[in-house]
Design an enzyme around this catalytic site. Sequence first.
Site, PDB file in Angstrom:
ATOM      1  NE  ARG A   1     -13.459  -9.005  -5.854  1.00  0.00           N
ATOM      2  CZ  ARG A   1     -13.245 -10.310  -5.753  1.00  0.00           C
ATOM      3  NH1 ARG A   1     -13.708 -11.126  -6.669  1.00  0.00           N
ATOM      4  NH2 ARG A   1     -12.574 -10.805  -4.738  1.00  0.00           N
TER       5      ARG A   1
ATOM      6  CG  HIS B   1       4.430  -3.206  -8.394  1.00  0.00           C
ATOM      7  ND1 HIS B   1       3.340  -3.692  -9.090  1.00  0.00           N
ATOM      8  CD2 HIS B   1       3.997  -2.093  -7.755  1.00  0.00           C
ATOM      9  CE1 HIS B   1       2.301  -2.896  -8.873  1.00  0.00           C
ATOM     10  NE2 HIS B   1       2.674  -1.917  -8.061  1.00  0.00           N
TER      11      HIS B   1
ATOM     12  NE  ARG C   1      -0.577  -7.416  -5.597  1.00  0.00           N
ATOM     13  CZ  ARG C   1      -1.361  -6.544  -4.972  1.00  0.00           C
ATOM     14  NH1 ARG C   1      -1.007  -5.275  -4.869  1.00  0.00           N
ATOM     15  NH2 ARG C   1      -2.503  -6.928  -4.433  1.00  0.00           N
TER      16      ARG C   1
ATOM     17  N   GLY D   1     -11.083  -6.611  -2.730  1.00  0.00           N
ATOM     18  CA  GLY D   1     -12.443  -6.517  -2.221  1.00  0.00           C
ATOM     19  C   GLY D   1     -12.877  -7.676  -1.350  1.00  0.00           C
TER      20      GLY D   1
ATOM     21  CG  ASN E   1      -1.557   3.646 -12.889  1.00  0.00           C
ATOM     22  OD1 ASN E   1      -1.968   4.756 -12.548  1.00  0.00           O
ATOM     23  ND2 ASN E   1      -1.189   2.729 -12.008  1.00  0.00           N
TER      24      ASN E   1
ATOM     25  CG  ASN F   1      -1.952  -1.940  -9.985  1.00  0.00           C
ATOM     26  OD1 ASN F   1      -2.929  -2.515 -10.446  1.00  0.00           O
ATOM     27  ND2 ASN F   1      -1.801  -1.714  -8.688  1.00  0.00           N
TER      28      ASN F   1
ATOM     29  CE1 TYR G   1       2.432   2.966 -11.255  1.00  0.00           C
ATOM     30  CE2 TYR G   1       1.644   0.968 -10.200  1.00  0.00           C
ATOM     31  CZ  TYR G   1       1.595   2.344 -10.356  1.00  0.00           C
ATOM     32  OH  TYR G   1       0.705   3.092  -9.622  1.00  0.00           O
TER      33      TYR G   1
ATOM     34  CG  LEU H   1      -1.984  -1.094   1.242  1.00  0.00           C
ATOM     35  CD1 LEU H   1      -2.521  -1.319   2.648  1.00  0.00           C
ATOM     36  CD2 LEU H   1      -3.125  -0.725   0.294  1.00  0.00           C
ATOM     37  CB  THR H   2       1.482   3.670  -2.702  1.00  0.00           C
ATOM     38  OG1 THR H   2       2.333   2.781  -3.423  1.00  0.00           O
ATOM     39  CG2 THR H   2       1.921   5.100  -2.898  1.00  0.00           C
TER      40      THR H   2
HETATM   41  C1  LIG Z   1      -3.951   3.461  -0.999  1.00  0.00           C
HETATM   42  C2  LIG Z   1      -3.584   2.293  -1.872  1.00  0.00           C
HETATM   43  C3  LIG Z   1      -2.265   2.113  -2.252  1.00  0.00           C
HETATM   44  C4  LIG Z   1      -1.892   1.005  -3.024  1.00  0.00           C
HETATM   45  N1  LIG Z   1      -0.559   0.809  -3.304  1.00  0.00           N
HETATM   46  C5  LIG Z   1      -0.165  -0.319  -3.948  1.00  0.00           C
HETATM   47  C6  LIG Z   1       1.212  -0.605  -4.119  1.00  0.00           C
HETATM   48  O1  LIG Z   1       2.110   0.121  -3.675  1.00  0.00           O
HETATM   49  N2  LIG Z   1       1.518  -1.743  -4.795  1.00  0.00           N
HETATM   50  C7  LIG Z   1       0.575  -2.603  -5.287  1.00  0.00           C
HETATM   51  O2  LIG Z   1       0.896  -3.616  -5.891  1.00  0.00           O
HETATM   52  N3  LIG Z   1      -0.745  -2.348  -5.095  1.00  0.00           N
HETATM   53  C8  LIG Z   1      -1.127  -1.255  -4.429  1.00  0.00           C
HETATM   54  N4  LIG Z   1      -2.470  -1.053  -4.176  1.00  0.00           N
HETATM   55  C9  LIG Z   1      -3.442  -2.128  -4.474  1.00  0.00           C
HETATM   56  C10 LIG Z   1      -3.648  -2.991  -3.210  1.00  0.00           C
HETATM   57  O3  LIG Z   1      -2.465  -3.696  -2.884  1.00  0.00           O
HETATM   58  C11 LIG Z   1      -4.802  -4.010  -3.371  1.00  0.00           C
HETATM   59  O4  LIG Z   1      -4.465  -4.928  -4.388  1.00  0.00           O
HETATM   60  C12 LIG Z   1      -6.113  -3.342  -3.721  1.00  0.00           C
HETATM   61  O5  LIG Z   1      -6.380  -2.254  -2.852  1.00  0.00           O
HETATM   62  C13 LIG Z   1      -7.276  -4.329  -3.652  1.00  0.00           C
HETATM   63  O6  LIG Z   1      -7.375  -4.897  -2.358  1.00  0.00           O
HETATM   64  P1  LIG Z   1      -8.503  -4.368  -1.299  1.00  0.00           P
HETATM   65  O7  LIG Z   1      -9.826  -4.475  -1.995  1.00  0.00           O
HETATM   66  O8  LIG Z   1      -8.370  -5.301  -0.133  1.00  0.00           O
HETATM   67  O9  LIG Z   1      -8.161  -2.949  -0.987  1.00  0.00           O
HETATM   68  C14 LIG Z   1      -2.870   0.079  -3.462  1.00  0.00           C
HETATM   69  C15 LIG Z   1      -4.205   0.289  -3.108  1.00  0.00           C
HETATM   70  C16 LIG Z   1      -4.580   1.366  -2.316  1.00  0.00           C
HETATM   71  C17 LIG Z   1      -6.016   1.513  -1.898  1.00  0.00           C
END
Ligand SMILES: Cc1cc2nc3c(=O)[nH]c(=O)nc-3n(C[C@H](O)[C@H](O)[C@H](O)COP(=O)(O)O)c2cc1C
Length: 375
Positions: free
Chosen positions: A273, A181, A233, A307, A241, A184, A186, A26-27
Amino acid sequence: MKFPSLFSPLKVGPYQLQHRVVMAPLTRMRAEKPSLAPRPLNVEYYAQRATPGGLIIAEASPVVNTGFGSPGIPGIYSEQQIAGWRKVVDAVHAKGGIIFLQLWHVGRVSHSSFQPGGALPVAPSAVAISSEFKAMTAEGKVVEYETPRALETSEIPGVIDAYREGAKNALKAGFDGVEIHGANGYLIEQFLQSRSNLRTDQYGGSIENRVRFLMDVTKAVIEVWGANRVGVRLSPYGIANGSGEADPMPLYSHAIKSLDPLGLAYLHFIEPRSSGAGRAEVNHQNVPSAMVLYRPMWSGVLITAGGFTGETADAAIAAGHADAIAFGRIFISNPDLPRRLRRAYPITPYNRATFYGGEQKGYTDYPAHDEMAQA
Ligand SMILES: Cc1cc2nc3c(=O)[nH]c(=O)nc-3n(C[C@H](O)[C@H](O)[C@H](O)COP(=O)(O)O)c2cc1C
């Protein structure tokens, strides 16, 4: 026969997890500036979320100073950053947790304001992200994406070396492993997908060629860590993006089947999703399930995210679709998420406004369930 649940132990590489509630990368854009090193606030945040035998995948961290696309992101290429990460790792280990670092290069999801000398960002090809997506400058201004500069074939080994160096730095910082990574939209996914890769050398054209960069990076990182402490991943069917492959099945089947024999710690998906969940509240309908589609092609540990609730996570694991579930947004707002899911305690909702940047608010001030009960 008893089916595994979210709270069954699981072996991931050499590590014995005590439960399968993984913290997704999570960034949060809260590193120290200008060093882009983790600081005490970041140590506190990760320590709050560490549990004995629980796996944390720390936020995406650029392996080189050309790999950034947002301000306040922690890096993994300087001594100061390694020292900052060491404190995070030590705090997680002190609580019995296991922590991997996600290695990142954003490629064209950058802006010249992040680049040394104001140069254009690099990418597989000179193809800009369409204007429905917006870039962020180093000053935090929202602007159109620029057309990146295509990497010369002769430059690609240097980029792979940067991942190798990032992997070495993560090892120095004391992490338990690294995650590449490849999701997404990148850099790695830009190589994978035909809309962003128009190359005519050995890194473009056929699926085999487009998968080559991912494989070269993975093999370089394995040289540093050994395969069983490296995860990858991917986000098949994702649209984050400006990504999106017209026909993802042959591409991702080839990628996954190529990775499978390497003996990695795990493969980690973002479910379609939830593609783009970092930027907006999404719940895409009528999209396939990555875990269901690709599980038959993957013989190792499979983690997926997107989700999930405690119940749907348990069901996915019991059905054998995945071995562990990574939680993103609700791990932000529930520092004690594994315990809450185990006890079916209520889940605190998250505040999207505080996802990126800032200080304690929306970062380290979400209470644990027991603290709420006392309040
Ligand atoms: C605030 C935020 C930052 C995220 N940063 C990254 C990241 O740095 N690397 C990554 O692979 N995914 C990132 N994601 C995606 C999450 O790892 C995750 O796959 C996505 O939120 C879906 O899971 P959730 O429904 O449990 O939130 C980010 C998502 C959020 C909401």
